[in-house]
Write a protein that holds these residues in place. Structure first.
Motif, PDB file in Angstrom:
ATOM      1  N   GLU A  91       0.828  -1.206   0.000  1.00  0.00           N
ATOM      2  CA  GLU A  91       0.000   0.000   0.000  1.00  0.00           C
ATOM      3  C   GLU A  91       0.863   1.257   0.000  1.00  0.00           C
ATOM      4  OE1 GLU A  91      -2.965   0.108   3.014  1.00  0.00           O
ATOM      5  OE2 GLU A  91      -3.967  -1.724   2.345  1.00  0.00           O
ATOM      6  N   ALA A 138       2.272   1.666  -3.512  1.00  0.00           N
ATOM      7  CA  ALA A 138       1.242   2.069  -4.474  1.00  0.00           C
ATOM      8  C   ALA A 138       0.980   3.574  -4.431  1.00  0.00           C
ATOM      9  CB  ALA A 138      -0.050   1.302  -4.210  1.00  0.00           C
ATOM     10  N   LYS A 142       7.390  -5.608 -13.356  1.00  0.00           N
ATOM     11  CA  LYS A 142       6.099  -6.290 -13.526  1.00  0.00           C
ATOM     12  C   LYS A 142       5.402  -6.468 -12.177  1.00  0.00           C
ATOM     13  CE  LYS A 142       5.815  -7.033 -17.992  1.00  0.00           C
ATOM     14  NZ  LYS A 142       5.702  -8.366 -18.563  1.00  0.00           N
ATOM     15  N   THR A 143       6.155  -6.773 -11.124  1.00  0.00           N
ATOM     16  CA  THR A 143       5.559  -6.885  -9.782  1.00  0.00           C
ATOM     17  C   THR A 143       4.965  -5.551  -9.358  1.00  0.00           C
ATOM     18  OG1 THR A 143       7.115  -8.622  -9.132  1.00  0.00           O
ATOM     19  CG2 THR A 143       5.990  -7.456  -7.368  1.00  0.00           C
ATOM     20  N   VAL A 165       3.844  -3.109 -11.234  1.00  0.00           N
ATOM     21  CA  VAL A 165       2.702  -2.710 -12.054  1.00  0.00           C
ATOM     22  C   VAL A 165       1.536  -3.678 -11.921  1.00  0.00           C
ATOM     23  CG1 VAL A 165       1.929  -2.326 -14.435  1.00  0.00           C
ATOM     24  CG2 VAL A 165       4.151  -1.450 -13.682  1.00  0.00           C
ATOM     25  N   ASP A 166       1.802  -4.977 -12.010  1.00  0.00           N
ATOM     26  CA  ASP A 166       0.732  -5.975 -12.060  1.00  0.00           C
ATOM     27  C   ASP A 166       0.200  -6.360 -10.680  1.00  0.00           C
ATOM     28  OD1 ASP A 166       1.108  -5.961 -14.778  1.00  0.00           O
ATOM     29  OD2 ASP A 166       2.277  -7.806 -14.835  1.00  0.00           O
ATOM     30  N   GLU A 167       1.083  -6.473  -9.696  1.00  0.00           N
ATOM     31  CA  GLU A 167       0.657  -6.920  -8.364  1.00  0.00           C
ATOM     32  C   GLU A 167       0.366  -5.769  -7.410  1.00  0.00           C
ATOM     33  OE1 GLU A 167       2.935 -10.188  -6.652  1.00  0.00           O
ATOM     34  OE2 GLU A 167       3.829 -10.560  -8.611  1.00  0.00           O
ATOM     35  N   ILE A 168       1.257  -4.783  -7.391  1.00  0.00           N
ATOM     36  CA  ILE A 168       1.089  -3.671  -6.462  1.00  0.00           C
ATOM     37  C   ILE A 168       0.162  -2.603  -7.045  1.00  0.00           C
ATOM     38  CG2 ILE A 168       2.348  -1.862  -5.204  1.00  0.00           C
ATOM     39  CD1 ILE A 168       4.736  -3.720  -5.090  1.00  0.00           C
ATOM     40  N   LYS A 169      -0.027  -2.624  -8.367  1.00  0.00           N
ATOM     41  CA  LYS A 169      -0.869  -1.651  -9.076  1.00  0.00           C
ATOM     42  C   LYS A 169      -0.302  -0.233  -8.957  1.00  0.00           C
ATOM     43  CE  LYS A 169      -3.636  -5.097  -9.856  1.00  0.00           C
ATOM     44  NZ  LYS A 169      -3.547  -5.800 -11.158  1.00  0.00           N
ATOM     45  N   PHE A 170       1.015  -0.146  -9.015  1.00  0.00           N
ATOM     46  CA  PHE A 170       1.677   1.149  -8.968  1.00  0.00           C
ATOM     47  C   PHE A 170       1.363   1.929 -10.241  1.00  0.00           C
ATOM     48  CE2 PHE A 170       5.505   3.733  -9.939  1.00  0.00           C
ATOM     49  CZ  PHE A 170       5.432   4.600  -8.862  1.00  0.00           C
ATOM     50  N   LYS A 171       0.911   3.175 -10.095  1.00  0.00           N
ATOM     51  CA  LYS A 171       0.481   3.995 -11.241  1.00  0.00           C
ATOM     52  C   LYS A 171       1.442   5.141 -11.533  1.00  0.00           C
ATOM     53  CE  LYS A 171      -3.419   1.702 -11.585  1.00  0.00           C
ATOM     54  NZ  LYS A 171      -3.634   0.738 -12.695  1.00  0.00           N
ATOM     55  N   GLN A 210       4.144   3.613 -18.166  1.00  0.00           N
ATOM     56  CA  GLN A 210       4.795   4.576 -17.259  1.00  0.00           C
ATOM     57  C   GLN A 210       6.285   4.297 -17.053  1.00  0.00           C
ATOM     58  OE1 GLN A 210       2.673   2.065 -16.043  1.00  0.00           O
ATOM     59  NE2 GLN A 210       2.781   2.018 -13.791  1.00  0.00           N
TER      60      GLN A 210
END
Length: 221
Positions: free
Chosen positions: A62, A65, A82-83, A85-91, A118
């Motif tokens: 969190e 993110a 990839k972790t 972006v895909d898992e943590i949903k970092f924008k 990004q």
């Protein structure tokens, strides 16, 4: 798909080449996933992705993110990206620094690294990049290996001080290291001692995948 299924029984190599910096770059199906390896070490995905995921969990998904800008020194196939972006949903923005342009070509072809909007990839020596960048970062991930060897500059006081300067207040460093002998163990202890306790909170996560030790550093001011 057939190769992916059979990879649960035996690793299946689908690509191998050399670059000016790496003796061997290999892409292999292993246990149902594509991994990127050097001659003697896992470079991306597989065990390396598991190792860095543990470090990111230690910081807190969190918390990550909500960050704005992350610097990755040592991209290879981009599994930690990839972790993020895909898992943590970092924008937020990710800047990835990789010295080996050939390995980025492989990462784009087999792991779709160039499809991450990004992400900004910089082909440059990490030491040179760190000297020149004017940005400040919420998280700096250091994952730089030449096969099983780590460059000496990573542990030098000047580089440590520069990395700390580039961190925002309450920012984090996640440093993946490899310990194969007592000399390297002493090296890591000395590295940790370079940080002032009133300015940084430091914790180590030892013996991940046998030889890896993660160092997590939080800047307090």
């Amino acid at each position: 798909m057939i190769k992916k299924i059979f990879s649960y029984l035996i690793p299946i190599k689908i690509y191998q080449s050399k670059s000016s910096l790496s003796k061997s770059i290999e892409v292999t199906w292993a246990n149902g996933e594509l991994v990127l390896d050097s001659e003697n070490a896992n470079y991306s995905y597989g065990s390396l992705q598991r190792i860095l995921r543990i470090g990111l969990k230690n910081i807190g998904f969190e918390k990550i993110a909500a960050m704005e800008h992350i610097l990755v020194l040592g991209v290879a196939g981009g599994s930690v990206i990839k972790t993020l972006v895909d898992e943590i949903k970092f924008k937020g923005k990710i800047t990835g620094v990789e010295i080996d342009s050939d390995i980025i070509k492989v990462a784009n072809k087999y792991f779709a690294l160039d499809k991450i909007p990004q992400l900004d990839i910089v082909i440059e020596d990490a030491f040179e990049f760190v000297l020149k960048t004017k940005n400040k970062y919420d998280l700096i991930i250091i994952d730089i290996f030449q096969d099983t060897t780590m460059p000496n500059f990573l542990f030098e006081t000047f580089f440590i001080n520069r990395i700390c300067f580039l961190l925002k207040s309450r920012g984090f460093i996640l440093f993946n290291t490899m310990i194969l002998n007592e000399t390297q163990n002493i090296r890591n202890r000395k590295y940790v001692s370079e940080f002032y306790e009133n300015q940084f909170r430091i914790r180590t996560i030892p013996r991940i995948e046998i030889h890896n030790e993660l160092i997590v550093i939080e800047k307090l001011e």
